[in-house]
Structures are given as structure tokens and as C-alpha cells.
Write a protein that holds these residues in place. Structure first.
Motif: not given
Length: 372
Positions: A208, A212, A297, A353, A355, A359-361
Motif C-alpha cells: 500500500g 501511495t 486509481t 487490489e 486503490r 484507500t483500498p476499494s
């Protein structure tokens, strides 16, 4: 006895009609594999080799999966017939004995029934009515035995075709890798800065955090509208979701993405037009591909053995981005036994994954599992 014969015949006929036709399934799978072999030959000289080889690899994967399904159905069908034979062993012995006695009778009965002439006539009528039922049941038995023979030959032939197809699909995958490596027609959104990428990798400890960092280093430019595709994306690989968003595994670990079971060496494609932001080894996730389908995204695909493409390329939807690891079905293994256990042999896992910003979706909001 007549009731038993009629009931048994109805049950056997119902059992046969209720089953699918494994022979037909295998023939259709065989045709798929033959078409894939032809497509492989044509792809070598195609103008757009990447597209042609992508379709060829898909054709091989579909054909191999269909053939393994056909093998599984054949194995299960043979097993069911043999189980029925075992359950009806005593009845079959009585049936064969009855047929032998009737077959030895060369003329009218020479002995009088204890009840007299009327009893003798009735007994003769009973045997006359019973004989066709016994013959019909014997014909069903013969058909079942013939089917077992056909199924065994089918499995032998399918095994040989699988061996050839596994060799051909490996050729197709290698050719696809070479074609993508030599591709020069894709637009570039930016050129990778290897130093910046290396610094980002060395300074992050989680997937993550790395994602980011990529978003923070976002290059300028516009990307296609992505929000309108919510709930419409196909899975990037043929597989089944093992663990959903934030679902704990056996060790109690929760991940903000999906774990998808897939076959060894399966091809992974971009489910949407996107920029390739990163590809390569990352932390303990194996080979990772990170796609950017829209500003802020990121779609993260982790766990592959091999990745394709150059960072900065703008990839059309359906572009191959990598291959899963693992070993395909062994050529010297018992393919039929393997098919009984897992027809598609989904022994590899791909982590997905998505994002939006940092924030992960939940991928369930974006992917349509009914799409292939």
C-alpha cells in the motif's frame, strides 16, 4: 420377477439418460485444441502478432480446461458405471444365469408342471413374457460395457492430445513474450525514472505504501473515464475468488483485496485500458504489475512469475501483462486421476487490489465475475 426386470430396466435407462455425454465433451474440446494449433501457426506471420498470440494463448487455455473437464466427466462416468455394476453384482449374475438357461432351451418344455397342463401353459407364458425383458436388460448391460470401453479409449486419446497441446501452448507463451518485448507501437504516457523507482522501493515496507508513493509521483496527462466501468470489469485471469476483500485467512491475516485461484502459467491481462506504472519484483509479493486506469486509481496484480511491458506504456484493454508461475499438468502424470480432483488445476493465486487514492476499494464493486 417381471416387475423386477421392468423396474431394473427403467432405472438403468434413466441412469444413462441423466448423464452428460463425456465423449461429446471431449470431441468438442479436441476441436478447440486443434483450432488453437492452427491459430498458433497463423499467428507467427500475423501483422499484429501480440493480438494474434494473445488470442491463441486464450484458445489453448480454454481448450485445455475443456479437455480436462471432459476427462473428469469421463472418469466420473466410468466410476459411476463401475459402482453400479458392483451394486448390482448379484442381480447381474442372476440375469446372466437366466439368459443362459433360456438360451439352452431348444424346444418345448418336456416336463409337466406340478399343477398340470394349465400350470405348464402358464409357466410357458411367463417365460415367454420374461424373455424380452431379460434381453432388453442384457442389451442395456452390453451398452454400459461398451461405453466403459469407449471412455477408456477416449481418455487414452485425450491424454496424448493434452501432451501435444501443453507443448504448443508453451511455444505460444514464449512467442507472446518475445512479441511484447519487441513491441514499439504502444503510446507512452511517461518514461520511467529507474532511480526514482528504486528509491521508492527501498523506502517502503508495504504494498500500500508503494502504491501511495506512485500516486504521489503521478505524471500529468489524462486517462480514460473509469468510474463508468464500475461493476463491469472482467477478471484479469481465468480463475475463482478464494478470499474476498478483508476476509481473514487461516492465520487470521486480512488483505484489502482479492485472492484468486488460477491455473499454472495462466495468462494475466489488463481488464481495462491503463498505463503500466510498475512491473517487477516487490517485497514478498513476487512479481507485481501496477496499472493506472485513471488518475489517482491503481490496480495492483501480485503473485505472477513473469511480467510483460515497459513502464509508462499505455495498454489497451485485454493486453497481456504477465504469466502465473507453477508447473502445468505433468506429461508423465495420471491425467485422469488429476482430472477427478481438480479439472482446472487452480493451484496458483493472484492477488488483486484496487486503490482510489490512498484507500483500498473492494474489488467486488468493480469486477463482474460472470465475465470471462
Amino acid at each position: 420377477m417381471r416387475i423386477f426386470a421392468a423396474f431394473s430396466l427403467i432405472c438403468w435407462a434413466g441412469f444413462a439418460s441423466a448423464q452428460s455425454d463425456p465423449s461429446q465433451d471431449a470431441r468438442l474440446a479436441s476441436q478447440q485444441l486443434e483450432a488453437a494449433v492452427v491459430a498458433l501457426d497463423a499467428a507467427q506471420s500475423a501483422k499484429d502478432r501480440v493480438t494474434a498470440l494473445t488470442e491463441t494463448v486464450h484458445a489453448f487455455e480454454d481448450g485445455l480446461a475443456a479437455m480436462r473437464d471432459g476427462l473428469r466427466h469421463a472418469a466420473l462416468r466410468e466410476q459411476a458405471i463401475e459402482a453400479t455394476f458392483a451394486e448390482k453384482d448379484l442381480e447381474l449374475q442372476r440375469l446372466l444365469a437366466s439368459m443362459q438357461r433360456i438360451g439352452r432351451a431348444s424346444g418345448p418344455l418336456s416336463l409337466m408342471h406340478p399343477a398340470g397342463a394349465l400350470g405348464t401353459a402358464r409357466a410357458g407364458m411367463l417365460v415367454g413374457e420374461l424373455a424380452p425383458s431379460l434381453r432388453a436388460e442384457a442389451n442395456v448391460l452390453k451398452a454400459q460395457l461398451d461405453e466403459v470401453s469407449v471412455l477408456r479409449q477416449l481418455q487414452s486419446d485425450a491424454t496424448e492430445q493434452l501432451k501435444e497441446a501443453l507443448s504448443k501452448v508453451q511455444i505460444a507463451r514464449t512467442a507472446l513474450s518475445d512479441a511484447i518485448a519487441n513491441r514499439t507501437d504502444l503510446p507512452k504516457r511517461f518514461t520511467e525514472d529507474p532511480v526514482q523507482t528504486a528509491l521508492l522501493i527501498s523506502s517502503t515496507e508495504t504494498l500500500g505504501a508503494f502504491a501511495t508513493g506512485l500516486i504521489d509521483a503521478n505524471e500529468s496527462g489524462t486517462l480514460p473515464e473509469f468510474d463508468g466501468l464500475q461493476g463491469q470489469l472482467p477478471l484479469p485471469v481465468d480463475g475463482a475468488v478464494l478470499r474476498s476483500f478483508e476476509e481473514a485467512d487461516a492465520a487470521g491475516i486480512k488483505r484489502p483485496g482479492w485472492i484468486v485461484a488460477t491455473a499454472p502459467a495462466a495468462m494475466v491481462t489488463s481488464p481495462v485500458a491503463a498505463t503500466l506504472r510498475y512491473q517487477g519484483p516487490l517485497l514478498d509479493y513476487g512479481t507485481v504489475v501496477i496499472l493506472e486506469p485513471a488518475n489517482d486509481t491503481l490496480l495492483i496484480l501480485a503473485g505472477m512469475q513473469q511480467a510483460f511491458g515497459a513502464i509508462g506504456d499505455v495498454l489497451p484493454k485485454g493486453t497481456p501483462v504477465g504469466l502465473m508461475g507453477g508447473t502445468t499438468l505433468p506429461l508423465d502424470g495420471n491425467l485422469t486421476a488429476s482430472a477427478r480432483i481438480d479439472p482446472r488445476r487452480r493451484t496458483e493465486t493472484l492477488y488483486i487490489e484496487l486503490r482510489r487514492g490512498p484507500t483500498p476499494s473492494d474489488p467486488a464493486q468493480w469486477f463482474d465475475l460472470t465475465k470471462e
